[in-house]
Design an enzyme around this catalytic site. Structure first.
Site, PDB file in Angstrom:
ATOM      1  CB  THR A  91      11.018  59.227  41.472  1.00 48.76           C
ATOM      2  OG1 THR A  91      10.293  60.148  40.652  1.00 48.76           O
ATOM      3  CG2 THR A  91      12.222  59.922  42.087  1.00 48.76           C
ATOM      4  CG  HIS A 115      16.646  64.923  34.926  1.00 45.25           C
ATOM      5  ND1 HIS A 115      15.757  65.331  35.882  1.00 45.25           N
ATOM      6  CD2 HIS A 115      16.524  65.792  33.890  1.00 45.25           C
ATOM      7  CE1 HIS A 115      15.125  66.424  35.438  1.00 45.25           C
ATOM      8  NE2 HIS A 115      15.571  66.723  34.239  1.00 45.25           N
TER       9      HIS A 115
HETATM   10  P1  IDP Z   1      12.046  62.774  38.892  1.00 43.82           P
HETATM   11  O1  IDP Z   1      13.534  62.704  38.648  1.00 43.82           O
HETATM   12  O2  IDP Z   1      11.417  61.433  38.687  1.00 43.82           O
HETATM   13  O3  IDP Z   1      11.363  63.882  38.130  1.00 43.82           O
HETATM   14  P2  IDP Z   1      11.726  64.410  41.272  1.00 43.82           P
HETATM   15  O4  IDP Z   1      10.647  64.225  42.275  1.00 43.82           O
HETATM   16  O5  IDP Z   1      11.662  65.592  40.370  1.00 43.82           O
HETATM   17  O6  IDP Z   1      11.841  63.043  40.441  1.00 43.82           O
HETATM   18  O7  IDP Z   1      13.089  64.454  42.075  1.00 43.82           O
HETATM   19  C1  IDP Z   1      14.285  64.831  41.445  1.00 43.82           C
HETATM   20  C2  IDP Z   1      15.383  63.882  41.873  1.00 43.82           C
HETATM   21  O8  IDP Z   1      15.611  64.054  43.275  1.00 43.82           O
HETATM   22  C3  IDP Z   1      15.050  62.386  41.724  1.00 43.82           C
HETATM   23  O9  IDP Z   1      15.287  61.886  40.442  1.00 43.82           O
HETATM   24  C4  IDP Z   1      15.954  61.763  42.754  1.00 43.82           C
HETATM   25  O10 IDP Z   1      17.293  61.631  42.277  1.00 43.82           O
HETATM   26  C5  IDP Z   1      15.930  62.809  43.877  1.00 43.82           C
HETATM   27  N1  IDP Z   1      14.907  62.506  44.886  1.00 43.82           N
HETATM   28  C6  IDP Z   1      13.564  62.678  44.777  1.00 43.82           C
HETATM   29  N2  IDP Z   1      12.921  62.311  45.900  1.00 43.82           N
HETATM   30  C7  IDP Z   1      13.898  61.910  46.756  1.00 43.82           C
HETATM   31  C8  IDP Z   1      13.876  61.423  48.101  1.00 43.82           C
HETATM   32  O11 IDP Z   1      12.840  61.271  48.747  1.00 43.82           O
HETATM   33  N3  IDP Z   1      15.101  61.108  48.649  1.00 43.82           N
HETATM   34  C9  IDP Z   1      16.273  61.261  47.975  1.00 43.82           C
HETATM   35  N4  IDP Z   1      16.327  61.725  46.723  1.00 43.82           N
HETATM   36  C10 IDP Z   1      15.161  62.033  46.118  1.00 43.82           C
HETATM   37 MG    MG Z   2      11.443  65.974  38.334  1.00 46.69          MG
END
Ligand code: IDP
Ligand code: MG
Length: 133
Positions: A91, A115
């Protein structure tokens, strides 16, 4: 054969690297089964990121994607779900494996270019949201 939902996020669309990103999936033996460019509503995004509702970054995440051009794709192939996750990278672009899409093109944890669905249930749910609603 699996199907997964991939989004090319606005930070990558404005960089003019849609083609480069799609090529990476294709070169890894995956197929584009469906594709569209869409400027999503808040409703679609809130459904898509349902699991993150209430987290500190949720509202900012939704606003940064709302009404901006996104490429949504159904990507298929053998073990497409895990393959896409590996190709995308962690991420946080700073922690993403060298050569992964997020390592190459990601700007920040939020603006991380792509994504990919996390598992088979998420994939089915997300394909429905972006392509069947
Ligand atoms: P992923 O896309 O790798 O599955 P997730 O934890 O599901 O990651 O988070 C979804 C999306 O939310 C991430 O791709 C990113 O764009 C955003 N995101 C996740 N964690 C953070 C954070 O701590 N700050 C800002 N945006 C975040
Ligand atoms: Mg995710």
């Amino acid at each position: 054969m699996e199907r997964t939902l991939v989004l090319i996020k606005p930070d990558a669309v404005v960089k003019n690297i849609i083609g480069k990103i799609i090529s990476i999936y294709e070169e890894n033996g995956l197929y584009v089964e469906n594709l569209k460019m869409i400027s999503p509503t808040r409703k679609i995004l809130e459904e898509h990121y349902e699991e993150h509702k209430g987290k500190p970054f949720f509202q900012e995440l939704i606003s940064s994607l709302k009404d901006r051009s996104i490429v949504a794709m159904v990507i298929s192939g053998e073990e497409a779900i895990s393959k896409v996750r590996k190709i995308n990278g962690a991420t946080d672009p700073l922690k993403a494996e060298k050569g992964s899409i997020r390592n190459l093109y990601g700007i920040s944890v939020r603006q991380n270019s792509v994504h990919g669905s996390s598992d088979i249930h998420a994939a089915k749910r997300e394909i429905k949201i972006w392509f069947e609603s």
